[in-house]
Design a protein around this motif. Structure first.
Motif, PDB file in Angstrom:
ATOM      1  N   MET A  18       0.837  -1.189   0.000  1.00 18.59           N
ATOM      2  CA  MET A  18       0.000   0.000   0.000  1.00 18.59           C
ATOM      3  C   MET A  18       0.878   1.248   0.000  1.00 18.59           C
ATOM      4  SD  MET A  18      -3.000   1.125   2.691  1.00 18.59           S
ATOM      5  CE  MET A  18      -1.902   1.957   3.828  1.00 18.59           C
ATOM      6  N   LYS A  19       0.502   2.225  -0.794  1.00 17.75           N
ATOM      7  CA  LYS A  19       1.237   3.481  -0.840  1.00 17.75           C
ATOM      8  C   LYS A  19       0.343   4.592  -0.277  1.00 17.75           C
ATOM      9  CE  LYS A  19       3.798   2.259  -5.038  1.00 17.75           C
ATOM     10  NZ  LYS A  19       4.082   2.659  -6.450  1.00 17.75           N
ATOM     11  N   SER A  20       0.934   5.435   0.527  1.00 19.01           N
ATOM     12  CA  SER A  20       0.184   6.569   1.068  1.00 19.01           C
ATOM     13  C   SER A  20       1.083   7.787   1.125  1.00 19.01           C
ATOM     14  CB  SER A  20      -0.367   6.255   2.464  1.00 19.01           C
ATOM     15  OG  SER A  20       0.671   5.919   3.348  1.00 19.01           O
ATOM     16  N   ALA A  21       0.508   8.930   0.847  1.00 13.50           N
ATOM     17  CA  ALA A  21       1.256  10.191   0.869  1.00 13.50           C
ATOM     18  C   ALA A  21       0.386  11.272   1.463  1.00 13.50           C
ATOM     19  CB  ALA A  21       1.697  10.571  -0.533  1.00 13.50           C
ATOM     20  N   VAL A  22       1.028  12.226   2.132  1.00 16.68           N
ATOM     21  CA  VAL A  22       0.310  13.312   2.786  1.00 16.68           C
ATOM     22  C   VAL A  22       0.525  14.602   2.020  1.00 16.68           C
ATOM     23  CG1 VAL A  22       0.033  14.670   4.894  1.00 16.68           C
ATOM     24  CG2 VAL A  22       0.594  12.237   5.040  1.00 16.68           C
ATOM     25  N   GLU A  23      -0.574  15.291   1.774  1.00 21.05           N
ATOM     26  CA  GLU A  23      -0.521  16.623   1.158  1.00 21.05           C
ATOM     27  C   GLU A  23      -1.067  17.618   2.172  1.00 21.05           C
ATOM     28  OE1 GLU A  23      -2.664  19.071  -2.510  1.00 21.05           O
ATOM     29  OE2 GLU A  23      -2.698  16.864  -2.497  1.00 21.05           O
ATOM     30  N   ASN A  24      -0.248  18.572   2.589  1.00 21.94           N
ATOM     31  CA  ASN A  24      -0.671  19.569   3.567  1.00 21.94           C
ATOM     32  C   ASN A  24      -1.509  20.645   2.890  1.00 21.94           C
ATOM     33  OD1 ASN A  24       0.683  18.413   5.836  1.00 21.94           O
ATOM     34  ND2 ASN A  24       2.617  19.226   5.058  1.00 21.94           N
ATOM     35  N   LEU A  25      -2.761  20.755   3.309  1.00 20.09           N
ATOM     36  CA  LEU A  25      -3.647  21.777   2.756  1.00 20.09           C
ATOM     37  C   LEU A  25      -3.546  23.073   3.554  1.00 20.09           C
ATOM     38  CD1 LEU A  25      -6.771  19.505   2.108  1.00 20.09           C
ATOM     39  CD2 LEU A  25      -4.909  20.068   0.531  1.00 20.09           C
ATOM     40  N   THR A  26      -3.532  22.947   4.876  1.00 20.41           N
ATOM     41  CA  THR A  26      -3.315  24.067   5.804  1.00 20.41           C
ATOM     42  C   THR A  26      -2.477  23.513   6.941  1.00 20.41           C
ATOM     43  OG1 THR A  26      -5.194  23.683   7.292  1.00 20.41           O
ATOM     44  CG2 THR A  26      -5.646  24.912   5.242  1.00 20.41           C
ATOM     45  N   PRO A  27      -2.047  24.351   7.880  1.00 21.79           N
ATOM     46  CA  PRO A  27      -1.284  23.819   9.014  1.00 21.79           C
ATOM     47  C   PRO A  27      -2.047  22.789   9.839  1.00 21.79           C
ATOM     48  CG  PRO A  27      -0.947  26.184   8.845  1.00 21.79           C
ATOM     49  CD  PRO A  27      -2.023  25.832   7.855  1.00 21.79           C
ATOM     50  N   THR A  28      -3.376  22.752   9.711  1.00 14.32           N
ATOM     51  CA  THR A  28      -4.153  21.808  10.509  1.00 14.32           C
ATOM     52  C   THR A  28      -5.027  20.888   9.665  1.00 14.32           C
ATOM     53  OG1 THR A  28      -5.973  23.406  10.756  1.00 14.32           O
ATOM     54  CG2 THR A  28      -4.255  23.410  12.456  1.00 14.32           C
ATOM     55  N   ARG A  29      -4.879  20.916   8.345  1.00 17.35           N
ATOM     56  CA  ARG A  29      -5.697  20.057   7.501  1.00 17.35           C
ATOM     57  C   ARG A  29      -4.825  19.414   6.429  1.00 17.35           C
ATOM     58  NH1 ARG A  29     -10.920  18.983   7.215  1.00 17.35           N
ATOM     59  NH2 ARG A  29     -11.907  18.321   5.276  1.00 17.35           N
ATOM     60  N   VAL A  30      -5.040  18.102   6.213  1.00 18.20           N
ATOM     61  CA  VAL A  30      -4.224  17.365   5.249  1.00 18.20           C
ATOM     62  C   VAL A  30      -5.120  16.574   4.316  1.00 18.20           C
ATOM     63  CG1 VAL A  30      -2.308  17.146   6.877  1.00 18.20           C
ATOM     64  CG2 VAL A  30      -4.006  15.299   6.704  1.00 18.20           C
ATOM     65  N   LYS A  31      -4.495  16.144   3.219  1.00 15.54           N
ATOM     66  CA  LYS A  31      -5.146  15.246   2.260  1.00 15.54           C
ATOM     67  C   LYS A  31      -4.269  14.017   2.111  1.00 15.54           C
ATOM     68  CE  LYS A  31      -7.004  15.160  -2.465  1.00 15.54           C
ATOM     69  NZ  LYS A  31      -7.181  15.959  -3.705  1.00 15.54           N
ATOM     70  N   LEU A  32      -4.845  12.859   2.419  1.00 14.03           N
ATOM     71  CA  LEU A  32      -4.146  11.596   2.268  1.00 14.03           C
ATOM     72  C   LEU A  32      -4.454  11.007   0.902  1.00 14.03           C
ATOM     73  CD1 LEU A  32      -4.586   9.596   5.620  1.00 14.03           C
ATOM     74  CD2 LEU A  32      -2.453  10.412   4.637  1.00 14.03           C
ATOM     75  N   ASN A  33      -3.436  10.623   0.181  1.00 19.18           N
ATOM     76  CA  ASN A  33      -3.598   9.923  -1.091  1.00 19.18           C
ATOM     77  C   ASN A  33      -3.160   8.474  -0.875  1.00 19.18           C
ATOM     78  OD1 ASN A  33      -4.253  12.245  -3.012  1.00 19.18           O
ATOM     79  ND2 ASN A  33      -2.390  12.977  -2.012  1.00 19.18           N
ATOM     80  N   VAL A  34      -4.092   7.527  -1.061  1.00 28.39           N
ATOM     81  CA  VAL A  34      -3.825   6.131  -0.728  1.00 28.39           C
ATOM     82  C   VAL A  34      -4.059   5.250  -1.953  1.00 28.39           C
ATOM     83  CG1 VAL A  34      -4.361   4.234   0.843  1.00 28.39           C
ATOM     84  CG2 VAL A  34      -4.606   6.596   1.621  1.00 28.39           C
ATOM     85  N   GLU A  35      -3.098   4.364  -2.203  1.00 28.51           N
ATOM     86  CA  GLU A  35      -3.209   3.390  -3.289  1.00 28.51           C
ATOM     87  C   GLU A  35      -3.106   1.987  -2.710  1.00 28.51           C
ATOM     88  OE1 GLU A  35      -0.255   4.158  -6.208  1.00 28.51           O
ATOM     89  OE2 GLU A  35      -0.877   6.238  -6.570  1.00 28.51           O
ATOM     90  N   VAL A  36      -4.083   1.136  -3.042  1.00 25.18           N
ATOM     91  CA  VAL A  36      -4.113  -0.240  -2.549  1.00 25.18           C
ATOM     92  C   VAL A  36      -4.114  -1.169  -3.754  1.00 25.18           C
ATOM     93  CG1 VAL A  36      -5.320  -1.921  -1.106  1.00 25.18           C
ATOM     94  CG2 VAL A  36      -5.456   0.523  -0.547  1.00 25.18           C
ATOM     95  N   SER A  37      -3.099  -2.011  -3.871  1.00 28.18           N
ATOM     96  CA  SER A  37      -3.003  -2.920  -5.012  1.00 28.18           C
ATOM     97  C   SER A  37      -4.059  -4.018  -4.905  1.00 28.18           C
ATOM     98  CB  SER A  37      -1.609  -3.537  -5.083  1.00 28.18           C
ATOM     99  OG  SER A  37      -1.421  -4.434  -3.991  1.00 28.18           O
ATOM    100  N   LEU A  38      -4.282  -4.699  -6.016  1.00 25.04           N
ATOM    101  CA  LEU A  38      -5.264  -5.778  -6.044  1.00 25.04           C
ATOM    102  C   LEU A  38      -4.857  -6.907  -5.097  1.00 25.04           C
ATOM    103  CD1 LEU A  38      -7.936  -6.372  -7.453  1.00 25.04           C
ATOM    104  CD2 LEU A  38      -6.680  -7.644  -9.205  1.00 25.04           C
ATOM    105  N   ASP A  39      -3.554  -7.177  -4.999  1.00 21.99           N
ATOM    106  CA  ASP A  39      -3.089  -8.215  -4.083  1.00 21.99           C
ATOM    107  C   ASP A  39      -3.394  -7.832  -2.631  1.00 21.99           C
ATOM    108  OD1 ASP A  39      -2.171  -9.808  -6.099  1.00 21.99           O
ATOM    109  OD2 ASP A  39      -0.086  -9.096  -5.996  1.00 21.99           O
ATOM    110  N   GLU A  40      -3.211  -6.545  -2.294  1.00 24.36           N
ATOM    111  CA  GLU A  40      -3.497  -6.082  -0.929  1.00 24.36           C
ATOM    112  C   GLU A  40      -4.991  -6.061  -0.653  1.00 24.36           C
ATOM    113  OE1 GLU A  40       0.194  -2.984  -0.132  1.00 24.36           O
ATOM    114  OE2 GLU A  40      -1.376  -2.436  -1.569  1.00 24.36           O
TER     115      GLU A  40
END
Length: 455
Positions: free
Chosen positions: A1-23
């Motif tokens: 699984m891959k996950s990355a954080v994108e900071n939108l504000t100092p107190t708010r984030v956006k998580l981008n998550v990728e889950v493979s078919l095997d996972e």
């Protein structure tokens, strides 16, 4: 699984998550089992329907949808752990890609937006300088304490004169709204100046003698007419004053373990000094926290404030939005208090992390017992309630933050307005802990002695 954080504000984030078919496969297998227990197919026992038959009956797409719905929270929690964010609010999830049911290829991709605890840069908190009032327990403090003690053993005596401050009254009340009587009470006891009944009561009864009456306008505080304007007539039936016992050796033996009034006064002087020392410690603690918070910026998520406002004004246990106290001024006060409490929590948690402060069982028990006393509850019953409500971690966090603030206070330079250095070692040391010997003090870890159990 891959996950990355994108900071939108100092107190708010956006998580981008990728889950493979095997996972995703364990969730797909679990979905097949769930659906197999739900569908009925002739020739197959319930729960034993083959996957290919399920695909024919409900479709591979439905299986994938079920797998994603059941596994999504687990993937989100894994992403939280992997990225190290600390959520404050419920996640807002958007699924942007799912595997192709026909080709059985592709992956699960979703994004999550949520508010998180902000990361801050701690300032140096060693040696903060604050000034407090000096300890001045004089004769007036001793006499006040002695009079309070005498008051516990005083007796009430009827007097034939107008009522004044601190007198005790026996009285009748009649309340009217728009000229119609809506309530009455007889033989009520009340101390003039207590302010525990209706607004305007103290002014109305002051100066009245027995068998005299007065009528005053007020706003009713309870019952079905709460908040309505009313006229209340009070009739005084008796005026009494408290007669205090004479402060002599006999009283000292009655009210204490001492044989003489001189010994009792000496003990009251000691208690008064301790009380002043405690007041001085509290003042120092508050000023150190204020000084600390001036050194660091802590962004506050709007969601935290809105949640507190909702709980305070609109929840069943709070106050209805339509009540008189729901004013702009009150909302501004709640907002300010919420922001300050959140900032304090973030900073003190960061200090506790840096100092590697923990909370042992005795510290937690002592805090629970103290808090239960504030609510007038049995400690065991209170402990059961917070355990059932899942609030034990919150209690642990509060004790840990107190220890963090106590650590900052221990490192601070505190002087009184006379320029004398103030020793707060007794204030920051946990109850029951002996002062370390002089040759051990330098070696004892300061954090172990920094718990603040006196507030």
């Amino acid at each position: 699984m891959k996950s990355a954080v994108e900071n939108l504000t100092p107190t708010r984030v956006k998580l981008n998550v990728e889950v493979s078919l095997d996972e995703l496969k364990p969730s797909i297998d679990e979905a097949y089992k769930t659906i197999a227990g739900q569908v009925q197919v002739p020739g197959f026992r319930k729960g034993k329907v083959p996957n290919r038959i399920i695909d024919q009956r409900v479709g591979r797409g439905y299986v994938l949808e079920t797998a994603i719905n059941e596994g999504l929270n687990g993937f989100y929690q894994d992403a939280v752990r992997e990225t190290g964010i600390r959520p404050l609010t419920r996640p807002e999830v958007e699924i942007t890609e799912v595997p192709d049911p026909a080709s059985n290829e592709g992956q699960l991709v979703f994004t999550v937006e949520l508010d998180v605890r902000p990361e801050i840069e701690l300032p140096s908190y060693e040696g903060l300088e604050v000034t407090v009032d000096p300890i001045e327990a004089g004769d007036a403090d001793i006499e006040k304490a002695l009079d309070e003690l005498r008051g516990r053993f005083g007796t009430l005596k009827a007097v034939d004169r107008p009522a004044k401050e601190q007198d005790f009254l026996t009285m009748d009340l009649v309340a009217k709204v728009d000229g119609e009587e809506i309530d009455s009470a007889a033989d009520l006891s009340y101390q003039v100046g207590a302010g525990t009944m209706l607004e305007g009561m103290d002014e109305a009864v002051t100066g009245l003698s027995a068998d005299e009456s007065a009528t005053f306008a007020t706003k009713l505080a309870g019952g079905e007419h709460a908040g309505e304007d009313a006229e209340v007539t009070v009739t005084v039936k008796a005026v009494k004053e408290r007669e205090l016992p004479e402060a002599n050796d006999d009283f000292a033996q009655l009210a204490s373990e001492f044989d003489t009034i001189a010994e009792l006064r000496e003990d009251l002087a000691r208690q008064a000094a301790e009380g002043k020392r405690m007041e001085q410690g509290v003042q120092a603690r508050d000023k150190v926290l204020e000084k600390l918070m001036e050194l660091v910026e802590v962004p506050v998520p709007e969601s935290v404030i809105e949640e507190q406002l909702e709980q305070h004004f609109n929840s069943e246990s709070g106050h209805a939005a339509g009540e008189d106290h729901d004013t702009e001024e009150h909302r501004a006060e709640v907002r300010e208090n919420t922001e300050q409490a959140f900032r304090n929590e973030i900073v003190l948690d960061a200090i506790a992390d840096k100092e590697e402060l923990g909370v042992d069982q005795n510290e937690l028990i002592e805090y629970i017992v103290s808090t239960a006393g504030q609510y007038g509850m049995d400690p065991n019953q209170f402990a059961q309630l917070i355990d059932q409500a899942g609030q034990v971690p919150m209690m642990v966090g509060e004790v840990r933050r107190r220890k963090a603030l106590s650590k900052v206070l221990e490192l601070a330079k505190v002087t009184d307005t006379n320029g004398a250095e103030v020793d707060l070692s007794e204030f920051v040391r946990p109850q029951g802990e002996e002062a370390p010997a002089a040759d051990e003090a330098a070696e004892a870890p300061a954090a172990d002695e920094a718990a603040e159990d006196k507030k």
